[in-house]
Scaffold this motif. Sequence first.
Motif, short mmCIF file in Angstrom:
data_model
loop_
_atom_site.label_atom_id
_atom_site.label_comp_id
_atom_site.label_asym_id
_atom_site.label_seq_id
_atom_site.Cartn_x
_atom_site.Cartn_y
_atom_site.Cartn_z
N LEU A 43 10.83 102.45 18.29
CA LEU A 43 9.66 101.24 17.36
C LEU A 43 9.83 102.05 16.65
N ALA A 44 10.27 100.33 15.83
CA ALA A 44 9.86 101.08 14.56
C ALA A 44 8.17 99.30 13.64
N ILE A 58 2.46 100.57 22.50
CA ILE A 58 2.28 100.34 20.67
C ILE A 58 3.08 99.21 20.19
N ARG A 59 2.50 98.62 19.45
CA ARG A 59 3.59 97.50 19.26
C ARG A 59 3.32 97.58 17.53
N THR A 60 1.88 97.57 17.59
CA THR A 60 1.82 97.21 15.56
C THR A 60 0.78 98.88 14.91
N VAL A 61 1.28 98.50 14.16
CA VAL A 61 0.11 100.26 13.22
C VAL A 61 -1.59 99.72 13.86
N ARG A 62 -1.81 98.53 13.67
CA ARG A 62 -2.94 98.43 14.11
C ARG A 62 -3.23 99.23 15.22
N ASP A 63 -2.22 98.63 16.47
CA ASP A 63 -2.51 99.29 17.93
C ASP A 63 -2.48 101.12 17.67
N LEU A 64 -1.73 101.32 17.09
CA LEU A 64 -2.01 103.09 16.49
C LEU A 64 -2.98 103.73 16.40
N VAL A 65 -3.55 102.72 15.24
CA VAL A 65 -4.62 103.88 14.80
C VAL A 65 -5.90 103.12 15.61
N ALA A 66 -6.36 102.52 16.74
CA ALA A 66 -7.49 101.39 17.83
C ALA A 66 -6.68 103.43 18.73
N ALA A 67 -5.45 103.41 19.00
CA ALA A 67 -5.64 104.11 20.25
C ALA A 67 -6.25 105.71 19.49
N LEU A 82 7.52 104.27 9.96
CA LEU A 82 6.04 104.82 11.20
C LEU A 82 7.10 104.54 12.07
N VAL A 83 7.48 105.61 13.40
CA VAL A 83 8.06 104.92 14.41
C VAL A 83 7.54 106.08 15.74
N VAL A 84 7.09 104.74 16.47
CA VAL A 84 6.78 105.45 18.61
C VAL A 84 8.01 105.25 19.21
N ALA A 85 7.71 105.99 20.01
CA ALA A 85 7.96 105.99 21.92
C ALA A 85 8.20 104.35 22.49
N VAL A 130 10.12 93.92 10.18
CA VAL A 130 9.47 95.35 10.01
C VAL A 130 8.26 95.25 8.32
N PRO A 131 7.31 95.22 8.69
CA PRO A 131 5.75 94.90 7.92
C PRO A 131 6.10 96.56 7.25
N THR A 132 5.52 96.33 5.74
CA THR A 132 5.51 97.81 5.14
C THR A 132 3.62 97.50 5.62
N ILE A 133 3.41 99.59 4.98
CA ILE A 133 2.33 99.88 5.52
C ILE A 133 1.22 99.20 5.14
N ALA A 134 0.82 99.15 3.95
CA ALA A 134 0.45 98.10 3.22
C ALA A 134 -0.17 96.46 3.73
N GLU A 135 0.73 96.29 4.21
CA GLU A 135 1.05 94.27 4.99
C GLU A 135 0.43 94.50 6.41
#
Length: 325
Positions: free
Chosen positions: A221-222, A138-147, A130-133, A237-242
């Motif tokens: 950024l992964a 955005i630095r974490t999966v939770r950041d992405l989900v919140a945004a 899961l990658v972003v620019a 880099v964490p797993t999506i489950a983590e």
Amino acid sequence: MKKRLLIAASLGLASLCTLLPVQGLAQTYPSKPIRIIVPFTPGSVTDTMGRIISERLSVALGQPVTIENRAGAGGTIGMNVVAKAPPDGYTLGVISSGHVVNPVLYASIPYDTLKDFAGVAPLASLPSALVVAPSLGIRTVRDLVAAAKAKPGTFNYATAGVGSGAHISAEKFRMAAGIDAVHVPFKGSPESLTETMGGRTQFTLTPLSTASGLVKEGKLLALAVSTPKRVAAFPDVPTIAEAGFPKGEFNFWVGLLAPAGTPKEIVARLNDEINKVLATTEIKERFAKLGAEPMEMNPAQFDTFLRDEYNVLGDVMRASGAKPQ
């Protein structure tokens, strides 16, 4: 008695004549170059895996093995070429997970996904990233989900095409995270990564092998990997489950098919040679750099695997609400 002996001899000769073409077929194949159709663009993970295997397969078989890219329509254009090719072992196709969900995502495809192909061998399973620019902030999966939840329907995610492995992976993540995001399909992974780097799409889930160089260069950024375990090449880099979304896990795979009706002896020869290639230290090391793990099955096992994935991943895409094209 003589009559019975003559009958027995005739039957024995008939059996031998039936067996000889089969044995001869296995011994003489291949007698000319083999082409492997890649139904995605050059640089995609399917293309990369196909090229790695074709190099070694050419040496093992003593004939040129060439790659021919026929991208478009989620891989259906290229795989239609394979389905319609003579079933003689000289035209093969490299597929990924997306192959088995195309019947869900396309109102009409020009072949039967299960009946028109013979499984030759799986090649590898690979983690998706899961990658972003970095410029997205955005630095974490939770950041992405919140945004994404803060602005429903305004986030776009890029994939390598409708029904591609990237599409399946992104849909699993989107449903697990409960976000409303718009799918933007491209012809292959390189295009989807370019759009994500440029910020025109907000994220993509792509095989790590296609993104690893850009991640190392700091262009992407992964945030997470899709597999149950972390990847040795990116241990931080964490797993999506983590990251809190276990239902978003996905194992992307790549395999090789032949047209239905290809003689079993030829399929078995190809399977045997491919499994020998996968067992070499050279290929294991090359795969490890891509985060890939070889998958070794015989043709019957691979056919069973394909049927299972057809059912399981098909259900995922139906549940996602993705519409047929």
